[in-house]
Design a protein around this motif. Structure first.
Motif, PDB file in Angstrom:
ATOM      1  N   ARG A   9      47.110  28.244  43.615  1.00 50.26           N
ATOM      2  CA  ARG A   9      48.039  28.726  42.602  1.00 50.26           C
ATOM      3  C   ARG A   9      48.834  29.946  43.058  1.00 50.26           C
ATOM      4  O   ARG A   9      49.987  30.126  42.635  1.00 50.26           O
ATOM      5  CB  ARG A   9      47.280  29.079  41.309  1.00 50.26           C
ATOM      6  CG  ARG A   9      46.710  27.902  40.541  1.00 50.26           C
ATOM      7  CD  ARG A   9      47.800  27.018  39.937  1.00 50.26           C
ATOM      8  NE  ARG A   9      48.749  27.763  39.150  1.00 50.26           N
ATOM      9  CZ  ARG A   9      48.567  28.124  37.875  1.00 50.26           C
ATOM     10  NH1 ARG A   9      47.437  27.789  37.253  1.00 50.26           N
ATOM     11  NH2 ARG A   9      49.503  28.811  37.229  1.00 50.26           N
ATOM     12  N   ASN A  59      42.276  37.709  40.751  1.00 46.87           N
ATOM     13  CA  ASN A  59      43.612  38.002  40.226  1.00 46.87           C
ATOM     14  C   ASN A  59      43.977  39.474  40.285  1.00 46.87           C
ATOM     15  O   ASN A  59      45.098  39.847  39.952  1.00 46.87           O
ATOM     16  CB  ASN A  59      43.730  37.487  38.787  1.00 46.87           C
ATOM     17  CG  ASN A  59      44.062  36.014  38.735  1.00 46.87           C
ATOM     18  OD1 ASN A  59      45.214  35.607  38.881  1.00 46.87           O
ATOM     19  ND2 ASN A  59      43.038  35.191  38.546  1.00 46.87           N
ATOM     20  N   HIS A  81      42.459  29.088  42.821  1.00 49.78           N
ATOM     21  CA  HIS A  81      43.257  30.320  42.831  1.00 49.78           C
ATOM     22  C   HIS A  81      44.137  30.396  44.085  1.00 49.78           C
ATOM     23  O   HIS A  81      45.321  30.745  43.992  1.00 49.78           O
ATOM     24  CB  HIS A  81      42.331  31.526  42.764  1.00 49.78           C
ATOM     25  CG  HIS A  81      43.049  32.841  42.812  1.00 49.78           C
ATOM     26  ND1 HIS A  81      43.730  33.356  41.734  1.00 49.78           N
ATOM     27  CD2 HIS A  81      43.211  33.747  43.817  1.00 49.78           C
ATOM     28  CE1 HIS A  81      44.270  34.503  42.056  1.00 49.78           C
ATOM     29  NE2 HIS A  81      43.970  34.768  43.319  1.00 49.78           N
ATOM     30  N   VAL A 130      48.024  34.874  39.548  1.00 50.40           N
ATOM     31  CA  VAL A 130      48.622  33.561  39.335  1.00 50.40           C
ATOM     32  C   VAL A 130      49.996  33.699  38.690  1.00 50.40           C
ATOM     33  O   VAL A 130      50.920  32.957  39.011  1.00 50.40           O
ATOM     34  CB  VAL A 130      47.693  32.699  38.446  1.00 50.40           C
ATOM     35  CG1 VAL A 130      48.412  31.457  37.942  1.00 50.40           C
ATOM     36  CG2 VAL A 130      46.452  32.300  39.236  1.00 50.40           C
ATOM     37  N   TYR A 149      37.056  35.163  38.482  1.00 50.87           N
ATOM     38  CA  TYR A 149      38.493  34.846  38.453  1.00 50.87           C
ATOM     39  C   TYR A 149      39.319  36.118  38.275  1.00 50.87           C
ATOM     40  O   TYR A 149      40.387  36.271  38.866  1.00 50.87           O
ATOM     41  CB  TYR A 149      38.778  33.858  37.328  1.00 50.87           C
ATOM     42  CG  TYR A 149      40.145  33.225  37.383  1.00 50.87           C
ATOM     43  CD1 TYR A 149      40.636  32.679  38.567  1.00 50.87           C
ATOM     44  CD2 TYR A 149      40.953  33.158  36.254  1.00 50.87           C
ATOM     45  CE1 TYR A 149      41.896  32.094  38.625  1.00 50.87           C
ATOM     46  CE2 TYR A 149      42.197  32.567  36.295  1.00 50.87           C
ATOM     47  CZ  TYR A 149      42.658  32.034  37.483  1.00 50.87           C
ATOM     48  OH  TYR A 149      43.912  31.460  37.542  1.00 50.87           O
TER      49      TYR A 149
END
Length: 353
Positions: free
Chosen positions: A198, A341, A195, A346, A337
């Motif tokens: 990205r 985020n 992550h 991302v 995840y």
């Protein structure tokens, strides 16, 4: 923003490593549910060979005595380590455990099940090594990426050692749970480095605190649920050993209160994720990454419920045990995840409503 070939190589390798880690968790679940942990009694070879045997005729005559002696010596070394750290009672129980002196009968299916698990583990280790090596392409942009990648490499070595202890000590209470939680930590670090790579150079998201709070709480409850699940498995292993593998339909009945706690927390997990989905649906666009992650999470939860029912009412079928473990890990990975985020996505341009 263009990305260099070396950075793209890191991202692809890191992503492949994450996939392999989940495959390894599945393989480990298959090994445990089928009782194949001692299918290969030595390491790194299997019965002294790089390619394991398929029949007992290929084994040396004294293989049982040889590997029981090796297992005993390994457990004695582990007991000494426990003494050093103050776990004298556990060390004593390991030394006095006579069950490890009972030799395992050769079973070709169990041998190859464990061997395949080792191959997947070795592949995961190499990919983690490559990930750590390639992570230095980000050393100037974000030093945390190579630091966490190296830390993950260290953790997987500890995990491999702990895995061998889990089998060698006949699943000493508590070690199985630590083994599972360490696997989740390795997955989390892999997801984090992926992550961070990205989202480098992308803006932070502005979202309401309640979304962050519910996400973190749901993640923590999922970890608690997995912990209870590991403890249920430890209890089931103890019951199965006491009943010498018989009366399988009664194993859950003898599991005690921990099984009920595991089931109760599962209901809380479902409620929290329904609430989280409502918050994400209200705050993010339909095609946002956040909504995609929540949709995936709900699919995993639905499958998890199905495997839970199979385990409860179909006498703990091995395939359902393995699926239950990997689905729980996927739910954890998706929630983790999602949490990342919510701070920086991302997908460029993804803004909270």
């Amino acid at each position: 923003m263009t990305i260099s070939a070396s950075k793209l190589r890191f991202q692809k390798t890191n992503f492949a490593t994450i996939i392999l880690l989940f495959v390894l968790i599945l393989a480990g679940g298959v090994v445990r549910s089928t009782g194949s942990g001692m299918g290969c009694p030595d390491w790194p070879k299997c019965f002294g060979r790089y390619i394991p045997p398929v029949s007992s005729s290929e084994l040396p005559k004294d293989y049982k005595q040889k590997y029981v002696a090796g297992r005993l010596a390994k457990n004695q070394r582990f007991a000494k380590t426990l003494d050093v750290f103050g776990y004298s009672d556990l060390a004593r129980r390991i030394r006095e455990d006579r069950s490890i002196l009972v030799p395992e009968e050769f079973n070709g299916a169990k041998t190859w099940t464990e061997y395949i698990n080792r191959l997947i583990g070795a592949a995961s280790g190499f990919f983690l090594l490559f990930t750590a090596w390639f992570s230095f392409s980000y050393r100037k942009e974000n030093k945390l990426i190579p630091i966490l990648s190296i830390l993950n490499l260290v953790l997987v070595v500890i995990q491999a050692w702990l895995g061998s202890i889990v089998v060698s000590t006949n699943l000493v209470a508590g070690i199985v749970t630590v083994h599972m939680l360490l696997a989740l930590a390795i997955v989390a670090l892999g997801i984090t480095t992926y992550h961070l790579a990205r989202v480098y150079g992308k803006h932070k998201l502005q979202s309401t605190p309640i979304v962050h709070v519910v996400t973190i709480f749901a993640l923590l409850v999922s970890i608690l649920q997995i912990t209870f699940g590991s403890e249920v498995r430890e209890k089931i292993d103890a019951v199965a050993g006491h009943l010498q593998g018989g009366y399988r339909e009664d194993w859950i009945n003898y599991a005690g209160a921990i099984f009920q706690q595991h089931r109760d927390v599962a209901i809380i997990v479902l409620i929290l994720n329904v609430l989280l989905y409502a918050l994400i649906r209200r705050g993010y666009s339909r095609h946002s990454l956040q909504q995609q992650i929540m949709s995936f999470t709900f699919l995993m939860i639905a499958l998890q419920i199905v495997t839970g029912i199979l385990l409860s009412y179909w006498s703990l079928p091995p395939f359902a045990q393995a699926a239950h473990v990997v689905l729980a890990s996927l739910i954890f990975g998706a929630q983790f995840y999602l949490m990342l985020n919510l701070y920086r996505s991302v997908k460029q341009g993804e803004v909270y409503k």
